[in-house]
Write a protein that holds these residues in place. Sequence first.
Motif, PDB file in Angstrom:
ATOM      1  N   GLN A   2       0.808  -1.222   0.000  1.00  0.00           N
ATOM      2  CA  GLN A   2       0.000   0.000   0.000  1.00  0.00           C
ATOM      3  C   GLN A   2       0.844   1.278   0.000  1.00  0.00           C
ATOM      4  O   GLN A   2       0.434   2.286  -0.544  1.00  0.00           O
ATOM      5  CB  GLN A   2      -0.941   0.017   1.214  1.00  0.00           C
ATOM      6  CG  GLN A   2      -2.081  -0.974   1.120  1.00  0.00           C
ATOM      7  CD  GLN A   2      -3.116  -0.607   0.059  1.00  0.00           C
ATOM      8  OE1 GLN A   2      -2.920   0.296  -0.735  1.00  0.00           O
ATOM      9  NE2 GLN A   2      -4.218  -1.323   0.048  1.00  0.00           N
ATOM     10  N   LYS A   6      -0.422   1.713  -5.731  1.00  0.00           N
ATOM     11  CA  LYS A   6      -1.847   2.064  -5.678  1.00  0.00           C
ATOM     12  C   LYS A   6      -2.579   1.223  -6.711  1.00  0.00           C
ATOM     13  O   LYS A   6      -2.021   0.870  -7.739  1.00  0.00           O
ATOM     14  CB  LYS A   6      -2.071   3.533  -6.036  1.00  0.00           C
ATOM     15  CG  LYS A   6      -1.653   4.500  -4.954  1.00  0.00           C
ATOM     16  CD  LYS A   6      -2.861   5.028  -4.215  1.00  0.00           C
ATOM     17  CE  LYS A   6      -2.452   6.036  -3.165  1.00  0.00           C
ATOM     18  NZ  LYS A   6      -2.701   5.625  -1.815  1.00  0.00           N
ATOM     19  N   LYS A   7      -3.851   0.943  -6.419  1.00  0.00           N
ATOM     20  CA  LYS A   7      -4.695   0.286  -7.421  1.00  0.00           C
ATOM     21  C   LYS A   7      -5.239   1.381  -8.325  1.00  0.00           C
ATOM     22  O   LYS A   7      -5.748   2.389  -7.849  1.00  0.00           O
ATOM     23  CB  LYS A   7      -5.836  -0.477  -6.751  1.00  0.00           C
ATOM     24  CG  LYS A   7      -5.395  -1.835  -6.279  1.00  0.00           C
ATOM     25  CD  LYS A   7      -6.525  -2.831  -6.372  1.00  0.00           C
ATOM     26  CE  LYS A   7      -5.923  -4.215  -6.440  1.00  0.00           C
ATOM     27  NZ  LYS A   7      -6.863  -5.259  -6.639  1.00  0.00           N
ATOM     28  N   THR A  24      -8.907  -3.130 -12.873  1.00  0.00           N
ATOM     29  CA  THR A  24      -8.111  -2.509 -11.822  1.00  0.00           C
ATOM     30  C   THR A  24      -6.756  -3.196 -11.771  1.00  0.00           C
ATOM     31  O   THR A  24      -6.690  -4.422 -11.753  1.00  0.00           O
ATOM     32  CB  THR A  24      -8.821  -2.648 -10.453  1.00  0.00           C
ATOM     33  OG1 THR A  24     -10.169  -2.225 -10.596  1.00  0.00           O
ATOM     34  CG2 THR A  24      -8.154  -1.784  -9.422  1.00  0.00           C
ATOM     35  N   TYR A  59      -7.121  11.219  -9.330  1.00  0.00           N
ATOM     36  CA  TYR A  59      -8.097  10.701  -8.372  1.00  0.00           C
ATOM     37  C   TYR A  59      -9.483  11.127  -8.827  1.00  0.00           C
ATOM     38  O   TYR A  59      -9.717  12.280  -9.138  1.00  0.00           O
ATOM     39  CB  TYR A  59      -7.816  11.195  -6.946  1.00  0.00           C
ATOM     40  CG  TYR A  59      -8.676  10.485  -5.938  1.00  0.00           C
ATOM     41  CD1 TYR A  59      -8.327   9.208  -5.489  1.00  0.00           C
ATOM     42  CD2 TYR A  59      -9.857  11.056  -5.471  1.00  0.00           C
ATOM     43  CE1 TYR A  59      -9.123   8.523  -4.582  1.00  0.00           C
ATOM     44  CE2 TYR A  59     -10.657  10.368  -4.558  1.00  0.00           C
ATOM     45  CZ  TYR A  59     -10.288   9.108  -4.120  1.00  0.00           C
ATOM     46  OH  TYR A  59     -11.085   8.431  -3.237  1.00  0.00           O
ATOM     47  N   GLU A  63     -15.589   7.610  -8.657  1.00  0.00           N
ATOM     48  CA  GLU A  63     -15.128   6.217  -8.580  1.00  0.00           C
ATOM     49  C   GLU A  63     -14.414   5.918  -7.254  1.00  0.00           C
ATOM     50  O   GLU A  63     -14.193   4.774  -6.909  1.00  0.00           O
ATOM     51  CB  GLU A  63     -14.163   5.910  -9.735  1.00  0.00           C
ATOM     52  CG  GLU A  63     -14.762   6.054 -11.114  1.00  0.00           C
ATOM     53  CD  GLU A  63     -15.622   4.866 -11.536  1.00  0.00           C
ATOM     54  OE1 GLU A  63     -15.715   3.877 -10.770  1.00  0.00           O
ATOM     55  OE2 GLU A  63     -16.195   4.932 -12.633  1.00  0.00           O
ATOM     56  N   LYS A  64     -14.011   6.982  -6.546  1.00  0.00           N
ATOM     57  CA  LYS A  64     -13.275   6.862  -5.276  1.00  0.00           C
ATOM     58  C   LYS A  64     -11.942   6.127  -5.438  1.00  0.00           C
ATOM     59  O   LYS A  64     -11.540   5.328  -4.604  1.00  0.00           O
ATOM     60  CB  LYS A  64     -14.135   6.171  -4.198  1.00  0.00           C
ATOM     61  CG  LYS A  64     -15.399   6.920  -3.839  1.00  0.00           C
ATOM     62  CD  LYS A  64     -15.097   8.092  -2.930  1.00  0.00           C
ATOM     63  CE  LYS A  64     -16.337   8.873  -2.554  1.00  0.00           C
ATOM     64  NZ  LYS A  64     -16.298  10.263  -2.981  1.00  0.00           N
ATOM     65  N   CYS A  65     -11.281   6.395  -6.570  1.00  0.00           N
ATOM     66  CA  CYS A  65      -9.964   5.796  -6.799  1.00  0.00           C
ATOM     67  C   CYS A  65      -9.250   6.555  -7.922  1.00  0.00           C
ATOM     68  O   CYS A  65      -9.828   7.455  -8.531  1.00  0.00           O
ATOM     69  CB  CYS A  65     -10.098   4.320  -7.176  1.00  0.00           C
ATOM     70  SG  CYS A  65     -10.906   4.062  -8.757  1.00  0.00           S
TER      71      CYS A  65
END
Length: 157
Positions: A2, A6-7, A24, A59, A63-65
Amino acid sequence: MQDTHKKILFKYYSTYLEEVVSETMWAEIIDLEKGYFKLDNIPFFGPLIATDDIFRAEYDETEKCFIHRETIESSGNSIVQILILEGGFDKEIIREKLKVINCLSEALNDTFLAAEIAKEVDYSIVKSLLNEYESNSVIEFAEPCLSEKHRTDLLKN
């Protein structure tokens, strides 16, 4: 992982699935502030990106990613997709033959895999292996992300 990775979400049209897909994948953080990453996965469905390519992601609040925006620098690696057509054929046979010529692969299921052709591998060797299986109707393959270097390998032979 982590802390260093990052994904990242990739959205693109898959000619294999004939629809827009989301995939992903893990990427190494190069510069989080600028959104620069290095792909650390073998893509399955064929966005125009290969392992070790440098790309920019942003970011996305919805999508919160992080979402892939553009590829900045090609590593020279290529990605090939392989679909097993022959019922009961063991995909591990092809994975092993690819491994012998320094090509890593990941299987999605029993009939579909993606292979990474590293920059230093002569792609004409890989292509002749795949052509042999394809001519016997064992597999079908696609080259969604073929680097400049690997295109040149084919011209030399």
